[in-house]
Structure formats: structure tokens, C-alpha cells
Enzyme design. Structure first.
Site: not given
Length: 425
Positions: A113, A303, A363
Site C-alpha cells: 500500500r 474504504k 487498522t
């Protein structure tokens, strides 16, 4: 957890044997921890057989070794290439060299990423070039995900550079006045927030550290009462969990970054702060306008980090329109109650499985390992839960981009993936 920490060095050794081409593999003994015995015996036997085969080949082969790309058939039969849950790694200061990116790849990274919230375009080009070099060296495709920043809503500045303390129950005004803020008011340079907010709506400041509730509004201002107090400082972020803002999720910066991503050839583009299906339609239109004749445009990953994604049939339509979904639990956990996040995560995964779309859980997967060599038990359970629920991939953010033990934490995540999947098959 001590057993997990004790296995890190052996995992690194296993990675080197399992992911290096046959012509490069060195024969050496492989240590097997008792914690891994029941799930790793077959894998260890395979690694030993490959090492022995490599030793024999080195004795019998000619001095003119075949290119690496011609030596990869056997080593790709190892566990590394057959895991069903993929791994995403965010690149940053701790993982920007060829050596580190190669090690992350060998430790299990399937997608890298590039976070366009930080850094300059030339830095992203350099990282992309390194990834393509690793890809060519091992003759194995590596996907690159470009992550757009999305709109960042922030308050203005204060006359006091140290900020102001908001007390519980006090009234605080957000307005469009450019005068530096005081302990009674501050500029909110986003008229769309003022327009969309109603009495009773909640505004969260600084990632939820402070909570304001709207008690009145007028032309160009909102009067709020302080529910959760705290120190408010210059340019702190504002979240609007109760409002759908009439703004594009693509800022001018995002449009520039999108053009750059398309020019350098990323494989996936992650769209941040998606609110509604129309946001996916918009970015697809921009990609088509950039290169209408492109037969292989990048895939779009939405997202999910706004509560509005769950209004009506929004989630179903967003999943239908995009190519993949990321459960972005950072902002989702700010705008939604923490106790709702596990339920929403499972809802998103179930919808993606129903429609056959890949889903990434991201996350704080191993957040404590930014500073610690071992994860917490809760983090271990979190990674396992995502895999058990059916996530196609799990992602490290700051854990692989910054901190002291980038490679170790990635090997730990790969260990979780292999160990958990071993209970399925």
C-alpha cells in the site's frame, strides 16, 4: 505470547528457505518450536526436502546457473504461496529500501500500500519501482494499492498557540469567521458541515477525543454544548457521524494524486471516506476520462469508514459497484460506537462474501508492535477473528510503515495466518 516471540527467529529462517529460488537456497537444519509442532510438521518436512534438493542440485548443476525466473517452479509450492488469506503491507520510513521490501515480500506480503496522505509523488514512484524489481526478481506478481487521502475536515486556528480547554457543559460556537479562535468559538471552514448539521447532531473533534452536540444553528454558525471536554488545538479534525455531507469524497489533491496513480500504473486505488454509491460512480468516471481506451483500468477499493454507508441499501450498492472493500476501522471506530465496530465489520464481510467481492480488514491489527516485539492477546484474537469471519486479506498500516520492528511484526502476522488457516484445512 512468549512462545510467539520465541518463534520469530525461526520464522525468519523458514521464510528464507521457503521463498528463495532453488538455485539460491542453502541447506541447513530447521528448528521447530514445540508451539508449532502440530501445525508445522508437514511444512518443516517440505522445507527440509527442498533444502536437500537444492544441495543436490548445486553439486550436479553446471556452473552456468539458470536465471532466477526459470528456477521458481519448485519453491512456489511452499506454504507461502498457498495461503488463502492474503496480507497487505503499508510502506513508509521503516520499509522503503529494496532490502526491507524484499524481506516483507518473502515474509508474506501480497500487496503493498502506498499511502498518498504522506510523502511526495517522486517518493511513490521510487517505491513502485522497487516493488517491480522484487516482482521481476522472483517472477511473481505483486499488487500495488494507491490509497487516496480523501477530505480532511478541520477546525481553524486559535489565538493561543497552545489551544483552548473546553469544559463540560459549556457552549462553544463553530462559525465561518476567519478571526483566530478563543475558548468561546473557532472557525469551521466547511460550510457544508454547518448546512448538513441539525439540532441534536454530534460533532467529534480530534479523532473523538472531544464531543460536541449541536444545540442551535443560524446563518454560518453552529452553537454546540461540550459533552466530552478536552484541549482543542489548531487544525484538529472534525468528524460528522450524524450528517451526510454534500461534498465529493475526492478533493483537488485527490484528483491530482489519482492522475499520478494512473500515470505510474498502480493496480488498485482505495477511495477514502465513501459516503454513498455515487462516490464510486464518480471515481470510475474520472478513470475512464483519463484513459478511455485503457482495457485494464485499476481496480477500485471502497474504504468503509462512514456511518452513512449503512443507510438503507447503500452498503449493498457500494459493494456491487466497486471491485473490493476495505473495513477501515480507524475512522469507522471514531464515527461509530466502539461496540458497534465488530458487528459492522462482520456485516461488511458477509455482504462481500454474498456478492463475491474481496474484503480487507485494516487498522490497528498489531498496533502495539509499533513499539513492542510481541502483540497483545487481544490483537492476536482480533487477527484470528477477521480470518475466521472470512476476510480475504488483513492489512498492517503504521505497524509496517513505522516503528522499530517492522519485519518481525509482519512475520508474526504471517504466523497468525498460517496457524489459523491450518485449523480449516
Amino acid at each position: 505470547m512468549k512462545l510467539l516471540a520465541a518463534t520469530l527467529s525461526s520464522l525468519l529462517a523458514l521464510a528464507a528457505d521457503g521463498f528463495s529460488p532453488i538455485g539460491m537456497t542453502k541447506a541447513r537444519p530447521i528448528a521447530t518450536s514445540t508451539a508449532l509442532k502440530n501445525t508445522m510438521d508437514a511444512y518443516d518436512a517440505q522445507m527440509k526436502a527442498m533444502a536437500a534438493a537444492a544441495s543436490q542440485q548445486q553439486v550436479t548443476s553446471s556452473s552456468d546457473a539458470a536465471p532466477i525466473s526459470e528456477q521458481t517452479d519448485n519453491f512456489k509450492s511452499s506454504q507461502r504461496w498457498r495461503k488463502k488469506t492474503k496480507q497487505l503491507a503499508t510502506l513508509g520510513p521503516a520499509s522503503s529500501s529494496f532490502e526491507m521490501i524484499e524481506k516483507l515480500f518473502l515474509a508474506g506480503a501480497d500487496v503493498f500500500r502506498l499511502n498518498f496522505s504522506h510523502g511526495e509523488h517522486p517518493q511513490k514512484q521510487e517505491l513502485l519501482d522497487i516493488i517491480r524489481q522484487v516482482e521481476a526478481k522472483y517472477n511473481h506478481p505483486i499488487a500495488i494499492l494507491g490509497d487516496l487521502q480523501g477530505p480532511k475536515l478541520r477546525v481553524g486556528t486559535f489565538a493561543n498557540p497552545q489551544g483552548e480547554m473546553l469544559l463540560p457543559g459549556q457552549t462553544f460556537r463553530l462559525d465561518l469567521d476567519e478571526t483566530p479562535g478563543t475558548n468561546q468559538r473557532v472557525r469551521l471552514p466547511h460550510p457544508e458541515i454547518i448546512e448538513a448539521s441539525e439540532v441534536g447532531h454530534v460533532l467529534l473533534i480530534d479523532d473523538g477525543k472531544m464531543k460536541l452536540e449541536v444545540i442551535g444553528k443560524g446563518p454560518g454558525y453552529l452553537d454546540c454544548t461540550v459533552v466530552i471536554p478536552g484541549m482543542i488545538k489548531d487544525k484538529k479534525g472534525v468528524n460528522t457521524p450524524d450528517s451526510i455531507l454534500e461534498i465529493s469524497c475526492l478533493t483537488p489533491k485527490d484528483r491530482e494524486d489519482l492522475d499520478y496513480m494512473l500515470s505510474i500504473g498502480v493496480d488498485w486505488i482505495a477511495l477514502s471516506f465513501v459516503q454513498r454509491p455515487a462516490d464510486i460512480v464518480e471515481i470510475k468516471r474520472l478513470i475512464l476520462e483519463y484513459n478511455p481506451s485503457n482495457a485494464f483500468p485499476p481496480h477500485i477499493m471502497a474504504k468503509i469508514e462512514k456511518p452513512s454507508c449503512f443507510d438503507g441499501d447503500n452498503l449493498e450498492k457500494i459493494v456491487e459497484l466497486c471491485d473490493g472493500i476495505m473495513v477501515a476501522r480507524g475512522d469507522l471506530g471514531v464515527e461509530c460506537a466502539p461496540e458497534d465496530v465488530p458487528i459492522l465489520q462482520k456485516t461488511i464481510i458477509d455482504e462481500c462474501r454474498t456478492q463475491g467481492k474481496p474484503v480487507v480488514v485494516a487498522t490497528q491489527m498489531l498496533e502495539s508492535m509499533i513499539e513492542s516485539p510481541t502483540p497483545t492477546r487481544a490483537e492476536a484474537s482480533d487477527a484470528a477473528t477477521a480470518i475466521y469471519d472470512g476476510a480475504d486479506a488483513i492489512m498492517l498500516s503504521a505497524e509496517s510503515a513505522a516503528g522499530m520492528v517492522s519485519l518481525e511484526r509482519y512475520c508474526m502476522q504471517h504466523y497468525f495466518v498460517r496457524l489459523i488457516l491450518s485449523n480449516f484445512w
